[in-house]
Design an enzyme around this catalytic site. Structure first.
Site: not given
Length: 305
Positions: A61, A64, A189, A241, A259
């Site tokens: 992540s 992102k 992605y 998160y 993660v």
């Protein structure tokens, strides 16, 4: 600075043995949870590290941030945020329920899975390979590694087990938040999530963001200042998160976790921070990484609040 990082490492190491790797992606379950690293890159481009700072892991992540920066580069603020919101969510990063209950059907923000998939659709190209090349080329500059590439085994593992992400993407296409071929969007992605980095490289990315988008090595502007403001704001409110609020209280800097075990932080006008340990808490954040960030924030008075 080196002594301070050593103290942070010692403090964080008390949590070694706690938590577990992300076993829902089989390849990530193989990670050595005894690995721990802390790196700081200052705005002169100097990097100080302790521990396993050369061990490679996948961004997950943290990518992102790279996807958002890439999409803003091509589609601009209006193009990106026509597809995704900017509000924090208390739900898990892979939650589906918000897509059904939000009247706009848009993902809440770009730092959750649905939001990042929506952001990915803003990156142009005739093929998924061409679109990913835009991401990869930019990531190589942002992490100061011209040889950066994605981990093909992790990519394969994510592709084989990514049914929840497929569900998110098809729901967004059904509600016309995104268009185009879902498998192609997910290829870009998943490859971005599988970018292989080390702790020093993510601390450099943090330093770029801390330096208002200017590379601490060479002085080239890599991200437009307004886009840096957007990215840092979203990291501050959504980057950890559903732990983001508590992280703001305990640490108080823009940060993004993944993660794969990494946490990347950007302290405006001061430094970039990277931590790595693949043992996660139930929310998907590195336990040792959180402890290291808390120690450094208090010892160096880093909190923005």
């Amino acid at each position: 600075m080196q002594n301070m990082i050593k103290e942070a490492y010692r403090y964080a190491s008390y949590s070694l043995g706690e938590g577990a790797p992300a076993d829902y992606i089989p390849e990530l379950a193989k990670a050595d949870t005894k690995r721990l690293a802390i790196s700081i890159t200052d705005l002169a481009g100097r990097t100080h590290s302790v521990g396993d700072s050369q061990v490679r892991f996948t961004m997950q992540s943290i990518s992102k941030v790279v996807l958002l920066a890439t999409a803003l580069r091509f589609a601009g603020f209006g193009g990106v945020f026509a597809r995704v919101g900017v509000e924090p969510t208390g739900d898990p990063f892979n939650s589906i329920i918000r897509l059904e209950t939000d009247s706009s059907n848009r993902p809440s923000n770009p730092m959750i899975n649905a939001g990042a998939i929506a952001v990915t659709t803003c990156i142009p190209g005739e093929t998924p390979g061409e679109r990913f090349e835009h991401v990869l080329e930019y990531a190589r500059a942002l992490l100061d590694n011209p040889e950066l590439d994605y981990d093909k085994e992790v990519y394969r593992s994510e592709s084989e087990t990514g049914d929840r992400n497929r569900a998110l993407a098809y729901m967004m296409r059904a509600s016309k938040v995104i268009d185009g071929a879902v498998p192609e969007h997910l290829e870009v992605y998943f490859k971005a999530c599988s970018l292989s980095v080390n702790c020093e490289e993510i601390s450099f990315l943090g330093a770029v963001l801390a330096n208002n988008g200017i590379s601490p090595r060479g002085g080239k502007m890599l991200i437009e200042p307004f886009h840096v403001k957007v990215i840092r704001s979203l990291m501050s409110t959504c980057g950890l998160y559903d732990y983001s609020g508590e992280f703001a209280l305990r640490v108080g800097i823009p940060a993004k976790s993944g993660v794969g075990g990494g946490i990347m932080g950007a302290v405006p006008s001061r430094m970039g921070i990277g931590t790595y340990c693949p043992a996660l808490d139930p929310k998907g954040n590195s336990l040792c990484g959180l402890r290291a960030m808390e120690y450094l924030s208090q010892a160096l008075n880093l909190s923005l609040f």
